[in-house]
Design an enzyme around this catalytic site. Structure first.
Site, PDB file in Angstrom:
ATOM      1  N   ILE A 179       0.872  -1.166   0.000  1.00 30.03           N
ATOM      2  CA  ILE A 179       0.000   0.000   0.000  1.00 30.03           C
ATOM      3  C   ILE A 179       0.909   1.216   0.000  1.00 30.03           C
ATOM      4  CG2 ILE A 179      -0.395  -0.269   2.493  1.00 30.03           C
ATOM      5  CD1 ILE A 179      -3.232   0.906   1.983  1.00 30.03           C
ATOM      6  N   GLY A 223       3.938   1.885  -1.187  1.00 24.22           N
ATOM      7  CA  GLY A 223       5.372   1.855  -0.901  1.00 24.22           C
ATOM      8  C   GLY A 223       5.800   0.981   0.256  1.00 24.22           C
ATOM      9  N   SER A 271      -2.576   2.392   8.976  1.00 20.11           N
ATOM     10  CA  SER A 271      -1.152   2.768   9.066  1.00 20.11           C
ATOM     11  C   SER A 271      -0.345   1.646   9.710  1.00 20.11           C
ATOM     12  CB  SER A 271      -0.970   4.074   9.856  1.00 20.11           C
ATOM     13  OG  SER A 271      -1.664   5.115   9.228  1.00 20.11           O
ATOM     14  N   ALA A 292      10.546   3.714  13.189  1.00 18.46           N
ATOM     15  CA  ALA A 292       9.511   4.187  12.264  1.00 18.46           C
ATOM     16  C   ALA A 292       8.121   3.980  12.842  1.00 18.46           C
ATOM     17  CB  ALA A 292       9.624   3.439  10.934  1.00 18.46           C
ATOM     18  N   GLY A 306       3.728   4.271  11.448  1.00 24.29           N
ATOM     19  CA  GLY A 306       2.878   4.331  10.261  1.00 24.29           C
ATOM     20  C   GLY A 306       2.685   5.765   9.798  1.00 24.29           C
ATOM     21  N   VAL A 307       2.618   5.948   8.491  1.00 20.04           N
ATOM     22  CA  VAL A 307       2.533   7.314   7.971  1.00 20.04           C
ATOM     23  C   VAL A 307       1.309   7.550   7.098  1.00 20.04           C
ATOM     24  CG1 VAL A 307       5.026   7.629   8.028  1.00 20.04           C
ATOM     25  CG2 VAL A 307       3.959   6.799   5.923  1.00 20.04           C
ATOM     26  N   GLY A 308       0.554   6.512   6.772  1.00 21.14           N
ATOM     27  CA  GLY A 308      -0.447   6.654   5.720  1.00 21.14           C
ATOM     28  C   GLY A 308      -1.608   7.571   6.051  1.00 21.14           C
ATOM     29  N   GLU A 309      -2.116   7.499   7.259  1.00 21.50           N
ATOM     30  CA  GLU A 309      -3.391   8.161   7.517  1.00 21.50           C
ATOM     31  C   GLU A 309      -3.320   9.606   8.016  1.00 21.50           C
ATOM     32  OE1 GLU A 309      -4.317   4.541   9.665  1.00 21.50           O
ATOM     33  OE2 GLU A 309      -6.331   4.629   8.828  1.00 21.50           O
TER      34      GLU A 309
END
Lengths: 768, 289
Positions: free
Chosen positions: A499, A501, A540, A724, A726-729
């Site tokens: 999703i 990358g 995420s 790291a 999650g970065v998506g949302e």
């Protein structure tokens, strides 16, 4: 992050080439020999009784191979409407034919007699006693009634003295609170921290507003599609474009009463998801039913119009919000009452209403939220489900308060931010109720610095808006294998969906740990028969979960590599070092080393066998993810149109494994937030959805706003892979409010209903 | 999409005969950007589709200082938008064409199709109204010419008789001291339909504004001229802010918009005024420069 050679680098996507060349196989690309084409027969009314279903004419059409209705669902689980339809486009039957045009024709020929019922589309009307009922006549109590009933119960339970007078008084109050008997309620949630009454009494300023946010569609590029093929012994294979192949497998199994090992879900490359591509009902189950009945593969693909009628979009809502502050700008109290439009079934993200707490210290908080039935399709997740809506209300109102107090909106926010160790009102992630180390301040400061906030300037009808919002970094189970080949190349095998990358991030993690060049690592996605379980790609979750899994699998691989090298080089493990793709013996005058390829070749003739590392991971406490944004806009005060002049988005990502992919996520989320703020809305009337297509459901193009400037903030997440998260949302969360705040700064009126269409902006201006 | 029979005639007469023969059951295919969408949505279910693609001479732009501009009905929007003469002398037409769909769509969509489809919101229609276009109509029986303001009879309907086909548009020459503009009220920057479209054109004579034309799209059952507003601009000299405001009000008053899912009639009427003011002013500025 110079200590890494692969991590933290802007490397090209592992799936880049196949996507730009068109080689990637999406769901719609799947074709099987002898394949039939399915079409769903859909309700023509948003609310009606089904009197009869007659498929005889459709069956006579040459080329039609099967028609299925609820009668064909042996498990009895509801797949098709039988007695009543609750929204326009609700599936009633499905047709399979030799050609898509025949299937469409046949679907038209299925004759359904309806008795049309009154329709309700507005949540505030649906809760009224006069509204048509979708499911039952049951009512739920509103917040005041609930409070009174709680007091009553306390008094009645107290047998130490006579409370009859007080009880009578409270019962009288209940009697006149009939407007707080809500109808058509699908779900409710309530929480309270501190004492809101005391908080408001103590406040120097109390502001109260009602915010209205529309239902929007995820508008992924690829409509839902499945190809189902049931073989002669009943084994089901489904090619599915989905965010969660394992969830689809269990969904089909549960709906049709079939064991998991009789179903293989082969996930195809996904044409976007944003949370809307988890559902099993839309095409997968009907395709299986048609294939079971015909013994042939069946492709069932939704059109864009069907996506709007029968997709599972993000819920709209009405949020009544009240906030109290001290004169010097401390937030004391906040109270929210939310009504979420869940459509014909429960499931709207009402639980997100608690996020009106934002990223702030709020000692007194009360949240009551209700899901409300209307004659629309059900809803599903959309990028930080429920939170952009809530943040629009919360961050708009804070801006209004800052304006009324005469405090700079960035300063006002900085002053109230939660810090490490602060209580999270209503609880945090994984049960923790105290704030871990999160870059709230760093992220807000970074976006302010990026625009030189203190020295900002603006022309006529121009304005600046800021907003910030947080979100949960999800976590879930996943497994993975890593193999090293005889030429030193490395393969990752897993079952999670890429999703935006995530596969690239996993390849970078494995390359870093195995000290091989990134280009030497390839990644293969299995199906549910072959791959170890993997959590769905949403929330995420992927980089956190699968990143940890990849780290474990790579470390396991390293261990095997070192053991092999020790055996081959005749030395102890403690003397060996893996570096630059080879294992070397340390502290020796004449250095000896062996490459990964040589070790992989050697492994084939050892007792231990080929190099295969395994990683399995389920959960660790994660850290909130968050984004802050500043928009500069200009309003055409005569025509009402908003133009974005500048948009900057900062985000605490923990550690950016691939900064280019992170920037892509930030830009994409911000643009979606901009679209929700200014143009996107699913419109409904008594006939159902009235804008089921991209002509009147507008999504922006690249001409609509300047390049989003991304600012990456890295405050290490303790349990994330290499820090790291999650970065998506997060990047969609603050944009709605940032835009509204910019409009308020530009023209001095606050728009509390989205989208801020030109007409709505003019309307607000006329009331100035 | 429902099955249909497909014809590719090579002359206007042949196409016209087919169209007349299958009257009511046939549709002409020009660029297809409206028709194909309708057929996919099953709002259009023709039994016969007659392509104009293979008829020579229906495409192309020619200009002559003496006789003016001729645009073949099959000329693509992209060609109009990028043509140097049209951009310079018939600017509103270039701007109207540039508002249609995306670049990809404008490489398919034709002027004849845009006008023949007779949408009240057609982007090119307002420009044609203010540039005094004459519509050439061909059939098996010969040719006739209809002025653009007599072409439309209602949403999706025109004065075309069964078997008649739009073949070209002719525009009188425009002097250097003329100017025009088309503006569209939309939400999205590109690929949006007109909430309101307004085109204005003027010619200057010794500094006085003459021959004012104001065309309105999406605010009446057909594209219309705002004749009251045109008269106000022509009558007064110089054209002050107050005169522009009067013309804007007159244009609003002459519009007959509806409320729909895009916006209310009141909003449309308000925007007619705003865009009338803006386009007339720009047309004057362009005529001066």
């Amino acid at each position: 992050m110079s200590e890494y050679s692969v991590l933290g680098k802007k490397l090209p996507r592992v799936d880049g080439l196949e996507k730009v060349t068109g080689a990637a196989q999406y769901g719609a690309d799947i074709h099987r020999a002898g394949m039939l084409y399915g079409k769903l027969v859909r309700s023509k009314h948003p609310h009606a009784k089904i009197l009869s279903i007659d498929t005889s004419e459709a069956e006579k059409l040459p080329g039609v191979r099967a028609i299925v209705t609820q009668n064909d669902v042996e498990s009895g689980r509801r797949v098709f409407a039988t007695d009543k339809v609750l929204y326009l486009g609700e599936p009633i039957a499905a047709v399979a034919a030799t050609d898509p045009d025949i299937a469409e024709e046949a679907a038209e020929l299925v004759r359904i007699d309806y008795e049309v019922l009154p329709v309700v589309q507005d949540v505030m009307q649906s809760i009224q006693p006069t509204a048509p009922r979708l499911h039952s006549d049951d009512t739920k109590d509103g917040p005041t009634r609930r409070t009174i009933k709680a007091q009553l119960k306390k008094l009645q339970d107290d047998e130490s003295q006579d409370h009859s007078a007080e009880i009578a008084e409270l019962n009288a109050q209940l009697g006149i609170l009939e407007d707080e008997l809500y109808y058509n309620i699908s779900a409710e949630t309530h929480s309270a921290i501190g004492d809101v009454e005391a908080g408001f009494a103590e406040s120097d300023l109390v502001v109260e507003d009602t915010y209205v946010i529309p239902r929007v569609h995820q508008t992924y590029m690829e409509p839902h599609v499945s190809v189902a093929d049931v073989d002669s012994i009943g084994k089901i294979t489904v090619w599915a474009s989905t965010q969660g192949p394992f969830a689809i497998r269990s969904g089909i199994a549960g709906t049709l009463g079939i064991p998991l090992n009789r179903i293989n879900v082969i996930p195809t490359t996904m044409g976007g998801g944003f949370g809307g591509r988890f559902g099993v009902a839309l095409t997968h189950v009907p395709a299986v039913l048609l294939s079971q009945k015909t013994g042939r593969p069946v492709k069932l693909q939704m059109t864009r119009e069907e996506e709007f009628l029968d997709g599972r979009p993000a819920p709209g809502c009405v949020i009544k919000l009240k906030t109290g502050v001290t004169a010097d700008g401390r937030i004391l109290v906040r109270q929210a009452l939310g009504f979420w439009d869940s459509g014909s079934v429960s499931g709207a993200s009402i639980g997100s209403t608690i996020r009106v707490r934002g990223v702030y210290k709020i000692p007194n908080l009360k949240v009551d939220a209700y899901g409300v039935y209307t004659n629309k399709s059900g809803t599903a997740a959309y990028r930080a489900p429920g939170t952009p809506q809530v943040a629009f209300a919360g961050e708009s109102q804070l801006d209004e308060i800052a304006r009324q107090l005469g405090i700079d909106p960035v300063e006002f926010r900085l002053k109230n931010l939660r810090e490490e160790g602060d209580l999270i009102p209503g609880g945090g992630q994984r049960g923790g109720s105290n704030e871990p180390k999160v870059g709230y301040k760093e992220t807000l400061q970074a976006v302010a610095d990026a625009v030189d906030w203190k020295n900002r300037t603006k022309g006529p009808n121009q304005g600046w808006g800021v907003a910030i919002g947080d979100w949960t970094n999800g976590c879930g189970p996943g497994g993975m294998y890593v193999s090293v080949h005889e030429d030193g190349s490395v393969r990752i095998f897993h079952g999670s969906m890429d999703i935006t990358g995530t596969d690239t991030a996993l390849a970078q993690i494995v390359a870093e740990i195995l000290t091989v060049p990134y280009e030497q690592v390839t990644i293969t996605r299995g199906d549910t028969d072959s791959a170890p379980y993997a959590t769905g790609s949403g929330g995420s979750v992927v980089t956190f979960t699968m990143g940890n899994t990849a780290k474990l699998a790579a470390e396991d691989t390293c261990q095997r590599i070192l053991e092999l090298a020790a055996e081959r080089l005749n030395t102890g493990l403690e003397n060996l070092e893996l570096k630059d793709g080879k294992v070397s013996v340390l502290a020796q005058d004449s250095p000896r080393s062996i490459s990964l390829g040589e070790l992989a070749a050697y492994s084939l003739s050892t007792t231990g066998g080929p190099i295969v590392g395994k990683g399995s991971f389920a959960r660790q406490p994660s850290t909130p993810a968050l984004a802050a944004q500043i928009a500069k806009i200009e309003v055409d005060p005569e025509a009402g149109r908003i133009k974005v002049l500048k948009m900057v988005s900062s985000q605490d990502v923990g550690f950016a494994i691939n900064p280019m992919a992170v920037e892509g996520q930030i830009e994409g989320g911000t643009v979606q937030g901009y679209a929700w703020a200014t143009m996107e809305e699913m419109q409904y009337d008594e006939n159902g959805n009235v804008n089921p297509g991209f002509v009147d459901y507008r999504v922006p193009t690249s001409a609509d706003l300047p390049t989003v400037e991304s600012v990456i903030v890295e405050v290490e997440a303790p349990n994330g892979p290499f820090g790291a998260k999650g970065v998506g949302e997060p990047p969609i969360i603050p944009t709605l409010a940032a835009m509204a705040n910019a409009v308020a700064d530009a023209v001095g009126v606050r728009v509390t209903e989205l989208p801020m269409k030109p007409e709505r902006v003019l309307d607000a201006l006329s009331r100035k | 999409m429902r099955n249909f029979e497909f014809f590719e005639p090579t002359t206007v007469e042949e196409a016209s005969s087919l169209l007349a023969q299958y009257n009511g059951k046939a549709r002409l295919l020009a660029g297809g950007t409206d028709l194909i969408i309708g057929m996919k949505a099953r709002t259009e279910m023709p039994e016969y589709v007659i392509s104009l693609e293979n008829i020579p001479g229906l495409d192309g732009i020619t200009y002559d200082e003496g006789s003016g501009l001729r645009v073949g009905a099959m000329t693509k929007m992209r060609a109009l938008e990028t043509d140097a003469i049209i951009r310079d002398r018939y600017t509103a037409l270039a701007e109207g064409a540039a508002e249609v769909g995306s670049i990809q769509i404008r490489h398919l969509a034709t002027l004849g199709g845009n006008i023949g489809h007779a949408s009240p919101a057609a982007d090119a229609a307002a420009a044609l109204l203010v540039l005094d276009a004459q519509v050439q109509i061909g059939s098996a029986d010969g040719q006739r010419t209809v002025p653009i303001d007599a072409l439309f009879t209602g949403p999706g309907t025109t004065v075309l008789e069964p078997g008649e086909i739009i073949t070209a548009f002719e525009f009188p020459p425009r002097p250097a001291n003329s100017g025009s503009q088309y503006l569209k009220q939309k939400i999205r920057e590109v690929m949006d339909l007109a909430f309101v479209g307004v085109a204005s054109a003027v010619t200057l004579n010794d500094g006085a504004v003459e021959n004012t034309r104001i065309g309105l799209a999406a605010v009446a059952p057909t594209p219309i001229r705002a004749t009251e507003a045109e008269g106000i601009i022509n009558r007064y000299h110089p054209v002050t802010k107050e005169i522009l405001e009067q013309a804007a009000e007159a244009a609003s008053a002459q519009s007959r918009p509806i409320s729909d899912l895009r916006c209310s009639a009141e909003y449309r009427r308000q925007i007619v005024g705003v865009l009338t003011r803006r386009t007339v002013q720009t047309a004057i500025n362009r005529a001066q420069s």
